[in-house]
Design an enzyme around this catalytic site. Structure first.
Site, PDB file in Angstrom:
ATOM      1  N   ASN A  23       0.863  -1.185   0.000  1.00 13.36           N
ATOM      2  CA  ASN A  23       0.000   0.000   0.000  1.00 13.36           C
ATOM      3  C   ASN A  23       0.902   1.238   0.000  1.00 13.36           C
ATOM      4  OD1 ASN A  23       0.567   0.856   2.835  1.00 13.36           O
ATOM      5  ND2 ASN A  23      -0.388  -1.118   3.297  1.00 13.36           N
ATOM      6  N   ASP A  33       1.385  -8.970   1.494  1.00  8.82           N
ATOM      7  CA  ASP A  33       2.314  -8.017   2.131  1.00  8.82           C
ATOM      8  C   ASP A  33       2.752  -8.540   3.507  1.00  8.82           C
ATOM      9  OD1 ASP A  33       3.747  -5.683   2.571  1.00  8.82           O
ATOM     10  OD2 ASP A  33       1.996  -4.379   2.725  1.00  8.82           O
TER      11      ASP A  33
END
Ligand code: AR6
Length: 164
Positions: A23, A33
């Site tokens: 992000n 992530d």
């Protein structure tokens, strides 16, 4: 460039670079992530802080160490968050094009991709696959192998069908 699909976990891929669906803050998160930061260890976050003090723009890519993972680098991309109204498809294709540009800058010859934006960010999976494949096919690069890593059997079947 050869494009292939495997079912598996991107953190385990023995390639030069693995791509992270990050992000804009570039300080870790959930999904792929979270898995990448957990597998690679704290050096990845330290490198993110050092190299991306202001984070990264949507559609852009940048690299860090891969820490403890088999890969040498993580190439972080920021896909559009459809659930927050980012519906511009060029922001998604840009992630794949920019990732290959960063890979070329590093001299990476093999790269593994997750389905950027197809999780928490809510991009429809079929179109996320098509955006990935059409951009990988159309982008000139010195990368020799692009591996789509499907997280689970349904994702594998979907990507394999569209890869043809
Ligand atoms: N290996 C390969 N693919 C995976 C893995 C894995 N270990 N884990 C999940 N996927 P998402 P986004 C797949 O939500 O939609 C994070 O919090 C998953 O099944 O990880 O771009 C970031 O920090 C899906 O197909 O990324 C951002 O805030 C794909 O990876 C936000 O989520 C992407 O799902 C980014 O959302």
């Amino acid at each position: 460039m050869e494009i292939e699909v495997v079912e598996g976990d991107i953190t385990q891929q023995d390639v030069d670079a693995v791509v992270n669906a990050a992000n804009r803050r570039m300080r870790g998160g959930g999904g792929v992530d979270g898995a990448i930061h957990a597998a690679g260890g704290p050096e990845i976050l330290a490198d993110c802080v050092r190299r991306f003090p202001q984070g990264l723009a949507t559609g852009d890519a940048g690299w860090t160490t891969a820490g403890l993972m088999p890969a040498r680098w993580v190439i972080h991309v920021v896909g559009p968050n459809r659930n927050a109204g980012e519906t511009d498809r060029s922001l998604l294709t840009s992630c794949y094009r920019r990732a290959l540009e960063v890979a070329d800058g590093l001299g990476a010859r093999s790269i593994a991709f997750p389905l950027v934006s197809a999780g928490v960010y809510g991009w429809p999976k079929e179109d996320a696959v098509d955006a990935a494949l059409e951009t990988l096919r159309a982008t000139p690069t010195s990368v020799e192998l692009a591996r789509m890593v499907a997280f689970g059997r349904p994702a594998y079947e979907l990507i394999a069908a569209r890869l043809g």
